[in-house]
Design a protein around this motif. Sequence first.
Motif, PDB file in Angstrom:
ATOM      1  N   ALA A 177       1.121  -1.066  -0.520  1.00 40.75           N
ATOM      2  CA  ALA A 177       0.207   0.158   0.143  1.00 40.75           C
ATOM      3  C   ALA A 177       1.377   1.413   0.177  1.00 40.75           C
ATOM      4  O   ALA A 177       0.065   2.254  -0.433  1.00 40.75           O
ATOM      5  N   THR A 178       2.135   0.926   0.119  1.00 41.45           N
ATOM      6  CA  THR A 178       2.983   2.521   0.092  1.00 41.45           C
ATOM      7  C   THR A 178       4.151   2.513  -1.452  1.00 41.45           C
ATOM      8  O   THR A 178       4.499   3.118  -0.917  1.00 41.45           O
ATOM      9  N   CYS A 179       3.329   1.716  -2.271  1.00 42.24           N
ATOM     10  CA  CYS A 179       3.980   1.682  -2.756  1.00 42.24           C
ATOM     11  C   CYS A 179       5.141   0.084  -2.931  1.00 42.24           C
ATOM     12  O   CYS A 179       6.118   1.494  -4.180  1.00 42.24           O
ATOM     13  N   GLY A 180       5.348   0.309  -2.192  1.00 39.95           N
ATOM     14  CA  GLY A 180       6.041  -0.870  -2.194  1.00 39.95           C
ATOM     15  C   GLY A 180       7.553  -0.503  -1.630  1.00 39.95           C
ATOM     16  O   GLY A 180       8.274  -0.971  -1.402  1.00 39.95           O
ATOM     17  N   ILE A 181       7.484   0.448  -0.887  1.00 41.36           N
ATOM     18  CA  ILE A 181       8.646   1.301   0.287  1.00 41.36           C
ATOM     19  C   ILE A 181       9.102   0.298   1.023  1.00 41.36           C
ATOM     20  O   ILE A 181      10.087  -0.474   1.437  1.00 41.36           O
ATOM     21  N   VAL A 182       8.137   0.171   1.600  1.00 40.30           N
ATOM     22  CA  VAL A 182       7.859  -0.860   3.218  1.00 40.30           C
ATOM     23  C   VAL A 182       8.196  -2.103   2.697  1.00 40.30           C
ATOM     24  O   VAL A 182       9.039  -2.907   3.589  1.00 40.30           O
ATOM     25  N   SER A 183       7.627  -2.826   1.904  1.00 40.97           N
ATOM     26  CA  SER A 183       7.418  -4.139   1.663  1.00 40.97           C
ATOM     27  C   SER A 183       8.782  -4.330   0.807  1.00 40.97           C
ATOM     28  O   SER A 183       9.762  -5.817   1.300  1.00 40.97           O
ATOM     29  N   GLY A 184       9.581  -3.546   0.315  1.00 41.55           N
ATOM     30  CA  GLY A 184      11.181  -3.413   0.142  1.00 41.55           C
ATOM     31  C   GLY A 184      11.972  -3.820   1.271  1.00 41.55           C
ATOM     32  O   GLY A 184      13.408  -4.483   1.951  1.00 41.55           O
ATOM     33  N   LEU A 185      11.877  -2.953   2.014  1.00 39.90           N
ATOM     34  CA  LEU A 185      12.201  -2.966   3.875  1.00 39.90           C
ATOM     35  C   LEU A 185      11.863  -3.960   4.167  1.00 39.90           C
ATOM     36  O   LEU A 185      13.266  -4.763   4.703  1.00 39.90           O
ATOM     37  N   VAL A 186      10.568  -4.449   3.851  1.00 40.13           N
ATOM     38  CA  VAL A 186      10.769  -5.547   4.567  1.00 40.13           C
ATOM     39  C   VAL A 186      10.964  -6.709   4.075  1.00 40.13           C
ATOM     40  O   VAL A 186      12.464  -7.696   5.057  1.00 40.13           O
ATOM     41  N   ALA A 187      11.744  -7.006   3.054  1.00 40.93           N
ATOM     42  CA  ALA A 187      11.980  -7.993   2.253  1.00 40.93           C
ATOM     43  C   ALA A 187      14.138  -7.957   2.700  1.00 40.93           C
ATOM     44  O   ALA A 187      14.411  -8.944   2.685  1.00 40.93           O
TER      45      ALA A 187
END
Length: 120
Positions: free
Chosen positions: A80-90
């Motif tokens: 939902a944050t344009c993938g920024i948080v997803s990238g940090l999680v990864a």
Amino acid sequence: MDTPGGSGSYTPPPPPPPPSGSTPPPGPSAADIVYPQDPPKDPVLIAVLNLLVAGCVGYFMIGQKMKGIVALIAWIAGLATCGIVSGLVAIAAAIDGYMQAQHLKAGFPVAQWTFFDKHQ
């Protein structure tokens, strides 16, 4: 006041409360421990899988299933944050997965919720 040998009823005093600090500190139970596998998983493979596949596949491979589920949920919510948080999680999962796999490869068990180098 009634006495034990008297004609009235006698109620014994309540037992003393348990001493404080007598319970052992909570620690990982046997179900919460991930033991080394034979053959051991390659730490680089675990890091790459966590980095490229939703931050969770490497955790599933080494046996930290609940951590993998939480990482997957955080990765999906981070979209939902344009993938920024997803990238940090990864990225965090890749580093953590690499460290957990290194520890397992060295022959030491890890807990389900051990992060980075905080091994018990």
